[in-house]
Design an enzyme around this catalytic site. Structure first.
Site, mmCIF file in Angstrom:
data_model
loop_
_atom_site.group_PDB
_atom_site.id
_atom_site.type_symbol
_atom_site.label_atom_id
_atom_site.label_comp_id
_atom_site.label_asym_id
_atom_site.label_seq_id
_atom_site.Cartn_x
_atom_site.Cartn_y
_atom_site.Cartn_z
ATOM 1 N N ASN A 8 -92.350 37.574 14.109
ATOM 2 C CA ASN A 8 -93.138 38.549 13.369
ATOM 3 C C ASN A 8 -92.943 38.198 11.896
ATOM 4 O O ASN A 8 -91.858 38.387 11.351
ATOM 5 C CB ASN A 8 -92.666 39.967 13.652
ATOM 6 C CG ASN A 8 -93.493 41.014 12.927
ATOM 7 O OD1 ASN A 8 -94.170 40.723 11.952
ATOM 8 N ND2 ASN A 8 -93.433 42.244 13.408
ATOM 9 N N LYS A 10 -93.645 39.599 9.284
ATOM 10 C CA LYS A 10 -93.296 40.739 8.425
ATOM 11 C C LYS A 10 -91.807 41.068 8.481
ATOM 12 O O LYS A 10 -91.325 41.871 7.702
ATOM 13 C CB LYS A 10 -94.111 41.973 8.817
ATOM 14 C CG LYS A 10 -95.589 41.823 8.555
ATOM 15 C CD LYS A 10 -96.341 43.070 8.957
ATOM 16 C CE LYS A 10 -97.832 42.890 8.698
ATOM 17 N NZ LYS A 10 -98.577 44.089 9.095
ATOM 18 N N CYS A 11 -91.087 40.449 9.404
ATOM 19 C CA CYS A 11 -89.666 40.746 9.621
ATOM 20 C C CYS A 11 -88.790 39.725 8.893
ATOM 21 O O CYS A 11 -88.892 38.514 9.141
ATOM 22 C CB CYS A 11 -89.372 40.719 11.117
ATOM 23 S SG CYS A 11 -87.634 40.833 11.528
ATOM 24 N N ALA A 12 -87.913 40.211 8.015
ATOM 25 C CA ALA A 12 -87.032 39.324 7.256
ATOM 26 C C ALA A 12 -86.109 38.524 8.175
ATOM 27 O O ALA A 12 -85.865 37.335 7.941
ATOM 28 C CB ALA A 12 -86.221 40.117 6.250
ATOM 29 N N ARG A 15 -88.099 35.753 9.789
ATOM 30 C CA ARG A 15 -88.352 34.675 8.818
ATOM 31 C C ARG A 15 -87.092 33.849 8.581
ATOM 32 O O ARG A 15 -87.152 32.624 8.486
ATOM 33 C CB ARG A 15 -88.868 35.255 7.498
ATOM 34 C CG ARG A 15 -90.270 35.832 7.587
ATOM 35 C CD ARG A 15 -90.853 36.152 6.223
ATOM 36 N NE ARG A 15 -89.993 36.971 5.384
ATOM 37 C CZ ARG A 15 -90.010 38.297 5.319
ATOM 38 N NH1 ARG A 15 -90.859 38.985 6.087
ATOM 39 N NH2 ARG A 15 -89.204 38.953 4.507
#
Length: 115
Positions: A8, A10-12, A15
């Site tokens: 995802n 949007k997920c730190a 990433r």
């Protein structure tokens, strides 16, 4: 077998794990599971590979977990898997599927053991 990450963007944490995979010299197959939700059979296979139960793969914070009633302990594994296939946002991430064994990579350093 390619390394696959259920990601995802949007997920730190997701990433960070993706960056760690790339830093290890591997370019993974990236599955944005929110845009391309996995089928129930894929979720079942992933759970089996990782040795997880459906509730182990559910995320509550920042998701429609409560709105979907996923905290109901009467829900069967099959019902939880069906809910994840229909509503992928509560699926915990990132999940990495390399040759050495599928893992939910929380904390991110978990990925080092399977690359």
């Amino acid at each position: 077998m390619a390394v696959v990450i259920w990601h995802n963007p949007k997920c730190a944490t997701s990433r960070k794990v993706l960056d760690m995979i790339r830093a290890a010299g591997v370019e993974p197959v990236i599955v944005d599971y929110v845009k391309t939700p996995p089928k129930a059979a894929e979720i079942r296979a992933l759970l089996k590979e990782a040795g997880l139960k459906p509730r182990d793969l559910l995320r509550r914070r920042g998701t429609p977990y409560d709105d979907l009633g996923l905290d109901d302990r009467r829900l069967t594994d099959a019902a939880l898997i069906a809910a994840m296939a229909e509503h992928p946002i509560p699926i915990e991430r990132p999940v990495v599927r390399p040759r050495k064994g599928t893992r939910l990579c929380r904390p991110p350093e978990t990925v080092k053991a399977i690359l």
